[in-house]
Each structure stands twice: as C-alpha cells, then as structure tokens.
Design an enzyme around this catalytic site. Structure first.
Site, PDB file in Angstrom:
ATOM      1  N   LYS A  41       0.846  -1.202   0.000  1.00 36.44           N
ATOM      2  CA  LYS A  41       0.000   0.000   0.000  1.00 36.44           C
ATOM      3  C   LYS A  41       0.876   1.246   0.000  1.00 36.44           C
ATOM      4  O   LYS A  41       1.940   1.262   0.647  1.00 36.44           O
ATOM      5  CB  LYS A  41      -0.903  -0.035   1.240  1.00 36.44           C
ATOM      6  N   SER A  53      -9.523   1.869   3.280  1.00 38.18           N
ATOM      7  CA  SER A  53      -8.653   2.639   2.423  1.00 38.18           C
ATOM      8  C   SER A  53      -7.628   1.817   1.651  1.00 38.18           C
ATOM      9  O   SER A  53      -6.922   2.349   0.794  1.00 38.18           O
ATOM     10  CB  SER A  53      -7.910   3.685   3.248  1.00 38.18           C
ATOM     11  N   SER A  76      -9.758  -0.504   7.395  1.00 35.97           N
ATOM     12  CA  SER A  76      -9.200  -0.283   6.052  1.00 35.97           C
ATOM     13  C   SER A  76      -8.559  -1.499   5.402  1.00 35.97           C
ATOM     14  O   SER A  76      -8.316  -1.489   4.195  1.00 35.97           O
ATOM     15  CB  SER A  76      -8.181   0.859   6.088  1.00 35.97           C
TER      16      SER A  76
END
Lengths: 56, 457
Positions: free
Chosen positions: B82, B157, B181
């Site tokens: 990420k 997210s 997330s």
C-alpha cells in the site's frame, strides 16, 4: 451547536485562515455531529484515571 | 501466463513451486506483471509498478536459488505494498498531492522483513488519500474499481490492495487498518485480510492516520497466506496450530443496535455460521453495550489524532488535500483536549466490557460490512430501511476491533444478491492472532468461497 460563525471565530482565535463556505459547512456538520455525541456520552461510563493509577 | 506457473494462485503454492524449481521467480513475476497489464487500466489498483526492479529482484532470486540459497518463505514471490508504507526503491505518496516533491526516506520495518524473507515488491497500491476514508473514491491517482463489478467501489482505504489480490495480480498485498481499512476492501473484493492485535506489528515506516488505532496487516486470498505473511511481518514463528476444528469453540454472534445489515448479507453470514456450527461450534447471541457511543468516540479520537499528525502539512499545503479529507482534518483541529480525553476514558471502560464478553465466548462473529460494495459515486446507502453515508456504512462494524485493539480477520462467505462478495469477521482475544487465523483456515477448509474469482467485464 456549531455554526459557520462559531467556526470562523475559533479559527480567528487560532490564527487560522478562513475556509471557503462549502468546506466550512462540511466541517460544521462534522463538528455538530461530534458535539451531539459528546453530549450524549454517559458520564458514568467515564473511567477515573486516578483509580487506574491506584490499581497499578 | 507461463504454463509452469501453478494455477492455484496462493503465495504458499507459488513459493513452494519456486523452491522445487518447477517455475522460476522470473516467470512468476512476469505472470504477475501480465495480470497487472490486463487489469490495471480497469481497476486502477496500483499507483506505481516497478517492472524493471521486480524483474531484477526475480533474476537475483533465481540466481541465489541456483546456488542453494533460499531467502525465506516467500523467496521469489511478488507482493504489493500500500502506498502509505515507506519503501526504499519506490516513492511513497499516500495517494495525495500534499507531499509533492518532499521525498520520504527509509523503509517500513514490515516491508523490510518481507523483503528479507524473499518477497519481491512489484509495486505500490492505490488507497484512499492518507487512508482517511473507506471508499477509495478519493485518491490523487483516481478511484479504484472493484474487479467483481467495475461500477462498484472496492472499499478502502486499502482498496488497491483488495483489487490487486482479487484480480490475481499478486497473492499478498499490504494494507493498513485504522477503522477497517484492511477488512473493508477484503470483504468488498472477496478476499481475506487481518487486522492484528494493536501493537503486534511495528508501525515504523507506516504513515500514521490515528496512532492509537493504526495497524499494519496483510491481505491475501487465503488465511494460510495471511499467516505466512503475518509471521514474517511480526518476526515470529507461527505457533503450533491449536484449532483444527470448531469443536467446542464458543461463538458470540453480535446482534442488536449498530450491527443491522442487509438481508442478503445476513443470509450469507448466517450460512457461514451454520457451517461452523456443523463443525462443532456452540452459538450464542451477544450485544455490544454502548456501541453507538463507541462508534462516535472512535471518530472523535481519529479526527483529533489525524489533525495532530497533519498539522504542518495542513498549514503549509492545505490545497493539496482533496476536500473530503481536508474537511475531516479541519474539523479535528477544533476538538477540545478535554473531549479527546473523555473519548479515551470512555474507550478504557468500553474495552473492559468487550474483554469481559470475550471471557464468556471464544470469538465474536459479525458481517464485515452491512452491505455489499456500494455503487461508485453513491454518497448514501440504505441499511435495514435507514439511510446512512457510504463512509459510515463501511466503518460502522469494523471500527469495533480498532477501538478495542483486538485482532479481527475478514473472510469471504459467498456472493450477495448482486453477485458481489460478502465478508464475515471473526474477532478474537488480544494476542490470539494466529489462533484466529487457524479458525479462518478451518473455515476455508470447510468452504470454497475464497476460491471464487471475478470475471472482469
């Protein structure tokens, strides 16, 4: 209750520039929701930090 | 795709095939790059792809293997990271314009450990800007799209990581989890993801959102791959499996206010619970006292902590933030210190109550999300007849594990009515991360929902 005026005044106190109106309205909504949540928070549920220290 | 690359695309299977020299690391990386090439333009899962670097690392991995040197359990396996983890070979942007040309140096501890275990970092995945939102609709790189239906969101997210694993671009991707997330996109994209116990994984080199909730964690198709990644990231050896069946395991199925969900989601999760009960588990219904207050206090703490971290950026480059992210940061500036403390005090009591509940049951069970992935651009969704913002719909269940610091794993449990995936969450006691993964692995031995793959239009 939060309002655009209250937000503006708080930002002036903190020497922060004003926000444009659309952004300020979003901020006021978020803060009003949180303020309501704090008002509803049951006082009995709050931990006593002194007690925690004693327990340790 | 190379004929030699195993069709059973799990990290465990790939690593094993590489070690047995049935396939080279270069072939595996090329397969991954080909999958990215096919899917990136439709899903927008990646913010950057390191073609040359990945192939160089793979060549090096093959060379070392030829000399009998195996780096670790993920030798030669490509993974994605990420875009809020520092990586020394790729820039980190948090999917925001705020950082501009300010380079963030160093490498996150968990990334470094995965590299040392032989993993090849193939690219950085797209995310909700600064991880401050649960839809992945807001990113300097544009929104991500769900491989199961490109008109729907991935959730966030860590939505890029969710899409990358779901579309078989990689077998493991890193996410981060402050209010769901990791688990939100895992559920929305039909894969598995774990938010470990708070403090299990080093946050070093992971850009913070709200430090008293933030957790690093892996996302993968299977619980077995999650366990492999987690033990490497934590720098520990996976304990001997304690749970081999659900026999005697006491499930506390969370019901009541704050945990209502759509009928198709409820049906899938109920089917999953019944499968676990048939395997010997004991089912009871539990309620979370003061869940509504907890959800609000989780927001208050996150708002205040996020604004504290962003104070300098917010002063120097406020226009760099997307409006929806900036409004939350500006609101957080106005939270009084006494309110922040009250929220943390409430949290202390709340955590004690949930821990007490986990004395009477072994795990808590609930849907990961109350609905399947909403349509892109939808600001609101309806849950059990009540309209709520999409952001609240995504976080109204997952926040519980962050607020309490407890470990939570989301695993797929079949398609909802629109053929979009449904996820189920298991929450365990603090420190029981691998036991929880044992249970998730057992569930995946009983079912095959984790093997379902999207057919992208």
């Amino acid at each position: 209750m939060w309002s655009l005026q209250r937000l503006d005044a708080q930002r002036k106190d903190a020497e922060l520039p004003p926000l444009d109106e659309a952004l300020a309205e979003e901020v006021v909504t978020l803060l009003s929701d949180l303020e309501e949540a704090f008002k509803r928070l049951p006082a009995v549920a709050l931990a006593d930090p002194t007690k925690e220290l004693c327990d340790e | 795709m190379s004929e030699a690359v195993p069709s059973n695309l799990t990290a465990t299977a790939l690593a094993s095939a590489i070690r047995r020299r049935e396939v080279s690391a270069v072939e595996v990386v090329r397969r991954s790059l080909a999958a990215i090439d096919r899917s990136q333009s439709r899903t927008n899962a990646f913010t950057m792809i390191d073609v040359e670097g990945a192939l160089n690392q793979a060549t090096d991995a093959d060379r070392r293997l030829a000399c009998g040197r195996i780096s670790g359990p993920l030798h030669g396996v490509p993974i994605a990271v990420k875009d809020n983890y520092l990586t020394h070979n790729l820039p980190t942007t948090a999917a925001s314009r705020v950082l501009g040309d300010r380079p963030l140096l160093g490498e996150a501890t968990v990334v470094s450990r995965l590299r040392q275990a032989g993993a090849i970092i193939i690219g950085k995945t797209n995310m909700h800007e600064w991880a401050y939102g649960a839809t992945n609709e807001v990113s300097a790189y544009g929104p991500t799209r769900n491989p199961w239906n490109l008109e729907h969101i991935t959730g966030g997210s860590s939505g890029g990581s969710g899409a990358a694993v779901a579309a078989d671009m990689v077998t493991i991707a890193l996410g981060s989890d402050t209010g769901g997330s990791i688990r939100i996109p895992a559920a929305a994209c039909g894969i598995s993801g774990i938010k470990p116990t708070y403090g299990t994984l080093s946050p070093d080199g992971l850009l913070p959102l709200s430090w008293s909730f933030d957790c690093a964690g892996p996302m993968a198709r299977t619980a077995q791959d999650l366990a492999v990644a987690l033990q490497i990231m934590a720098g520990v050896k996976r304990p001997e499996r304690i749970v081999r069946t659900f026999s005697g395991v006491r499930l506390g199925v969370i019901a009541g206010r704050g945990f209502e969900c759509a009928t198709d989601v409820a049906a899938r999760v109920n089917d999953a619970i019944e499968a676990i009960v048939r395997d010997g588990a004991l089912r009871s219904s539990v309620t979370i006292v003061d869940a509504g207050h907890g959800f609000s206090m989780w927001k208050a703490i996150m708002f205040a902590e996020a604004s504290a971290y962003h104070k300098t950026y917010l002063t120097e480059a406020p226009e760099g933030y997307a409006p929806g992210v900036r409004s939350q940061l500006e609101a957080g500036r106005c939270i009084a210190a006494i309110d922040y403390i009250a929220a943390q005090q409430f949290r202390t009591v709340f955590v004690q109550q949930v821990k007490a509940l986990l004395e009477s049951v072994d795990i808590l069970v609930m849907p990961t999300l109350p609905v399947t992935a909403p349509r892109a651009g939808a600001n609101c969704v309806t849950i059990a007849g009540r309209e709520t913002s999409t952001q609240d719909a995504m976080t109204c269940m997952p926040w519980l594990a962050n607020f309490t610091g407890l470990p939570a794993v989301s695993i797929p449990c079949g398609p909802g009515s629109s053929n979009l995936p449904v996820g189920m969450t298991l929450i365990g006691r603090a420190g029981s991360d691998f036991t929880l993964l044992d249970m998730a692995e057992r569930f995946q031995a009983l079912t095959s929902w984790h093997d379902l793959r999207p057919e992208m239009q």
